[in-house]
Design a protein around this motif. Sequence first.
Motif: not given
Length: 154
Positions: A18, A22-23, A35, A37-38, A41
């Motif tokens: 993640f 998410q970077d 990036a 999202t949660e 990911s």
Amino acid sequence: MDNIVISELRDSDRRDVFDLLQDAQTMRFLGPRRALTESESEKWFIKEQQAESRFAFRFIETNEIVGFCGITLIDGELDFGYFIRRKFWGQGFATLMCEITIHKLSEAFDLSQVKVFIANDNVGSQQVANKLGWPRKCEAESEFESGHHYQIRI
């Protein structure tokens, strides 16, 4: 430089993966060019646990995920690529991951038929391609940017 190895992706690797996905800077040339999202990911992580031709690489000293390298199917074409967590940039891991992956995949795939697209402003990946001796084949456009197709050399 035997400080990374191909590794199974474990549930405990979620935080590292993640961190990569998410970077925004890491994802600048990957996927949707932003990036994830949660939930995106999480979906990517679950799918990647089943991947057979793209591999996770682990840093031996700390057991952390460094990144991924291999082939995936994009728009009906086999596409070669790699991505690395930002904390591991500039340490020669991209070249090493590509060498290990190409050696592993060369028995199962005709790598001359695999697409390698590198954007014009992705200088780091251009340097990796040059270190690996991959020539530019032709100019190319993607949905997001202009660049070149490169030819994998074994």
